[in-house]
Design an enzyme around this catalytic site. Structure first.
Site, PDB file in Angstrom:
ATOM      1  N   ARG A 259     -33.044  23.240   4.008  1.00  0.00           N
ATOM      2  CA  ARG A 259     -32.256  23.260   2.767  1.00  0.00           C
ATOM      3  C   ARG A 259     -30.873  23.842   3.074  1.00  0.00           C
ATOM      4  O   ARG A 259     -30.762  24.781   3.879  1.00  0.00           O
ATOM      5  CB  ARG A 259     -32.934  24.113   1.693  1.00  0.00           C
ATOM      6  CG  ARG A 259     -34.144  23.468   1.030  1.00  0.00           C
ATOM      7  CD  ARG A 259     -33.765  22.284   0.141  1.00  0.00           C
ATOM      8  NE  ARG A 259     -34.921  21.684  -0.497  1.00  0.00           N
ATOM      9  CZ  ARG A 259     -35.601  20.637  -0.024  1.00  0.00           C
ATOM     10  NH1 ARG A 259     -35.249  20.072   1.111  1.00  0.00           N
ATOM     11  NH2 ARG A 259     -36.633  20.148  -0.689  1.00  0.00           N
TER      12      ARG A 259
ATOM     13  N   HIS B  59     -29.181  14.013   3.875  1.00  0.00           N
ATOM     14  CA  HIS B  59     -30.510  14.440   3.384  1.00  0.00           C
ATOM     15  C   HIS B  59     -31.520  13.285   3.455  1.00  0.00           C
ATOM     16  O   HIS B  59     -32.124  12.913   2.449  1.00  0.00           O
ATOM     17  CB  HIS B  59     -30.429  14.981   1.946  1.00  0.00           C
ATOM     18  CG  HIS B  59     -31.617  15.845   1.586  1.00  0.00           C
ATOM     19  ND1 HIS B  59     -31.534  16.904   0.713  1.00  0.00           N
ATOM     20  CD2 HIS B  59     -32.924  15.802   1.982  1.00  0.00           C
ATOM     21  CE1 HIS B  59     -32.738  17.478   0.593  1.00  0.00           C
ATOM     22  NE2 HIS B  59     -33.593  16.813   1.355  1.00  0.00           N
TER      23      HIS B  59
HETATM   24  P1  NDP Z   1     -44.697  24.671   4.624  1.00  0.00           P
HETATM   25  O1  NDP Z   1     -44.790  25.431   3.359  1.00  0.00           O
HETATM   26  O2  NDP Z   1     -45.879  23.882   5.094  1.00  0.00           O
HETATM   27  O3  NDP Z   1     -44.304  25.670   5.822  1.00  0.00           O
HETATM   28  C1  NDP Z   1     -43.329  26.651   5.690  1.00  0.00           C
HETATM   29  C2  NDP Z   1     -43.261  27.479   6.973  1.00  0.00           C
HETATM   30  O4  NDP Z   1     -42.154  28.385   6.860  1.00  0.00           O
HETATM   31  C3  NDP Z   1     -44.514  28.322   7.224  1.00  0.00           C
HETATM   32  O5  NDP Z   1     -44.807  28.367   8.592  1.00  0.00           O
HETATM   33  C4  NDP Z   1     -44.075  29.700   6.729  1.00  0.00           C
HETATM   34  O6  NDP Z   1     -44.732  30.801   7.346  1.00  0.00           O
HETATM   35  C5  NDP Z   1     -42.625  29.711   7.138  1.00  0.00           C
HETATM   36  N1  NDP Z   1     -41.882  30.705   6.358  1.00  0.00           N
HETATM   37  C6  NDP Z   1     -41.717  30.765   5.019  1.00  0.00           C
HETATM   38  N2  NDP Z   1     -40.992  31.839   4.686  1.00  0.00           N
HETATM   39  C7  NDP Z   1     -40.704  32.479   5.844  1.00  0.00           C
HETATM   40  C8  NDP Z   1     -40.006  33.678   6.155  1.00  0.00           C
HETATM   41  N3  NDP Z   1     -39.445  34.443   5.213  1.00  0.00           N
HETATM   42  N4  NDP Z   1     -39.907  34.040   7.452  1.00  0.00           N
HETATM   43  C9  NDP Z   1     -40.480  33.286   8.428  1.00  0.00           C
HETATM   44  N5  NDP Z   1     -41.176  32.134   8.193  1.00  0.00           N
HETATM   45  C10 NDP Z   1     -41.283  31.754   6.913  1.00  0.00           C
HETATM   46  O7  NDP Z   1     -43.417  23.730   4.488  1.00  0.00           O
HETATM   47  P2  NDP Z   1     -43.189  22.266   5.092  1.00  0.00           P
HETATM   48  O8  NDP Z   1     -43.343  22.338   6.568  1.00  0.00           O
HETATM   49  O9  NDP Z   1     -43.979  21.269   4.358  1.00  0.00           O
HETATM   50  O10 NDP Z   1     -41.651  22.022   4.682  1.00  0.00           O
HETATM   51  C11 NDP Z   1     -40.626  22.899   5.111  1.00  0.00           C
HETATM   52  C12 NDP Z   1     -39.326  22.595   4.358  1.00  0.00           C
HETATM   53  O11 NDP Z   1     -38.737  21.402   4.832  1.00  0.00           O
HETATM   54  C13 NDP Z   1     -39.491  22.339   2.858  1.00  0.00           C
HETATM   55  O12 NDP Z   1     -39.611  23.551   2.128  1.00  0.00           O
HETATM   56  C14 NDP Z   1     -38.219  21.581   2.520  1.00  0.00           C
HETATM   57  O13 NDP Z   1     -37.233  22.466   2.076  1.00  0.00           O
HETATM   58  C15 NDP Z   1     -37.798  20.953   3.856  1.00  0.00           C
HETATM   59  N6  NDP Z   1     -37.821  19.489   3.814  1.00  0.00           N
HETATM   60  C16 NDP Z   1     -36.681  18.782   4.114  1.00  0.00           C
HETATM   61  C17 NDP Z   1     -36.680  17.400   4.116  1.00  0.00           C
HETATM   62  C18 NDP Z   1     -35.473  16.618   4.480  1.00  0.00           C
HETATM   63  O14 NDP Z   1     -35.468  15.379   4.350  1.00  0.00           O
HETATM   64  N7  NDP Z   1     -34.417  17.224   4.980  1.00  0.00           N
HETATM   65  C19 NDP Z   1     -37.888  16.637   3.764  1.00  0.00           C
HETATM   66  C20 NDP Z   1     -39.032  17.460   3.463  1.00  0.00           C
HETATM   67  C21 NDP Z   1     -38.981  18.835   3.492  1.00  0.00           C
HETATM   68  P3  NDP Z   1     -46.301  31.057   7.129  1.00  0.00           P
HETATM   69  O15 NDP Z   1     -46.971  30.002   8.000  1.00  0.00           O
HETATM   70  O16 NDP Z   1     -46.537  32.428   7.615  1.00  0.00           O
HETATM   71  O17 NDP Z   1     -46.587  30.858   5.667  1.00  0.00           O
END
Ligand code: NDP
Length: 309
Positions: free
Chosen positions: A224, A272
């Site tokens: 994002r 995007h």
């Molecule tokens: P998930 O919710 O499956 O995974 C999120 C990961 O981020 C987890 O490993 C989580 O840790 C980690 N995380 C969250 N907060 C923190 C923090 N404060 N510090 C360290 N690690 C953190 O998300 P997805 O993989 O499904 O998607 C990720 C993002 O990709 C989406 O939120 C979206 O914004 C973006 N996206 C972009 C797209 C594009 O076209 N550009 C398309 C689709 C998504 P933990 O495992 O410990 O919970």
């Protein structure tokens, strides 16, 4: 009983068609139609107008139409008791994996640089790196980060990952939380951001992070826009701390025409499109969640209101 689709990009028909084809018994409405508001049980949303969900008095759940739900949490007027669901979809993961692989390999073989030089009619060979000599650090090892890691490893990259507190079962080093972040960054010659946008992660791609990366590292932000401090990236590039950056997401989208990223030779912009929800593939989970809500069961792919993802 019905579903309403609310999207800021007007892409309602394709979602309606996918839902109608797979569940003809469920009435589906889009913004602009004469919607029987009290019938609406589920809102399926992508950057809906904030406050607009208040006009559906019998709503039982909010289904985000992408993996990220930050725009739902940004809507201060949504009812606190409503479950929020997101998309988890194999194509969303594999499309992201292919896209990040393409960007990473393109940067290391200097493809984006040559494209820029082509616009200047400039013949200038550059050094390149072999995949097996490069470690890619992935911030966020969720559904998408794990798929990206697998595809990068399959072509010879070393991978390290960073999570908030989970320890996924993977065959590469995983670092957790603020305490281990520096060790993760120190190893990341290419940094891929796949974190959700939350109060904790907003602005996380900043000077401190760029300082901790190996000199001449590269950045890929496909998560994002507000995760990145734009000015601090430009400074890091101009000072040579970072070599280049691929950005797919921005604070404001479309990226304003006067934004300095457009003209910077070391910034590569995509609109995007890293990974886009496929309505036909995603429709079954929306239909399943709708039916679960009506039966009073817990929907799937719930996000945590506490964590914000
Ligand atoms: P998930 O919710 O499956 O995974 C999120 C990961 O981020 C987890 O490993 C989580 O840790 C980690 N995380 C969250 N907060 C923190 C923090 N404060 N510090 C360290 N690690 C953190 O998300 P997805 O993989 O499904 O998607 C990720 C993002 O990709 C989406 O939120 C979206 O914004 C973006 N996206 C972009 C797209 C594009 O076209 N550009 C398309 C689709 C998504 P933990 O495992 O410990 O919970």
């Amino acid at each position: 009983m019905a579903i309403v689709i609310l999207r800021n990009d007007g892409l309602v028909d394709v979602w309606k068609a996918a839902l109608n084809a797979q569940a003809p018994d469920i009435p589906v409405y889009g913004s602009g139609e004469d919607i029987p508001r009290s019938d609406i049980k589920m809102a399926a949303v992508w950057k809906h107008p904030p406050g607009s969900l208040k006009s559906y008095p019998n709503l039982q759940g909010i289904q985000g139409l992408g993996a990220g739900v930050d725009f739902i949490f940004d809507d201060a007027e949504i009812r606190k008791d409503l479950p929020i669901m997101r998309v988890v979809d194999p194509y969303l993961a594999s499309d992201m994996a292919e896209f990040v692989l393409a960007l990473t390999t393109g940067m290391l073989k200097r493809i984006q640089d040559y494209k820029y030089n082509e616009s200047l009619s400039l013949w200038k060979p550059k050094t390149y790196q072999r995949f097996k000599e490069v470690t890619v650090g992935i911030m966020g090892l969720g559904k998408l980060g794990l798929a990206v890691a697998e595809s990068l490893k399959s072509v010879g990259f070393s991978v390290v990952g960073w999570t908030r507190n989970s320890v996924p079962e993977v065959n590469f080093p995983v670092f957790r939380g603020g305490g281990e972040r520096i060790n993760f960054l120190n190893r990341s010659q290419v940094l891929v951001c796949l974190l959700p946008l939350t109060p904790e992660t907003r602005g996380i791609l900043n000077r401190d992070v760029f300082n901790a990366l190996p000199s001449g590292a590269r950045l890929i932000n496909v998560a994002r826009g507000p995760l990145l401090v734009d000015g601090e990236l430009l400074n890091a590039l101009d000072q040579g701390m970072l070599a280049e950056a691929c950005l797919d997401v921005f604070h404001a989208e479309p990226l304003p025409a006067d934004h300095p990223f457009w003209k910077h030779p070391a910034v590569h912009i995509t609109p995007h499109i890293a990974s886009v929800s496929d309505p036909k593939s995603v429709a079954p989970q929306i239909i399943s969640n709708y039916r679960r809500l009506l039966r009073g069961e817990s929907p799937e792919n719930l996000v945590s209101r506490n964590a914000g993802y």
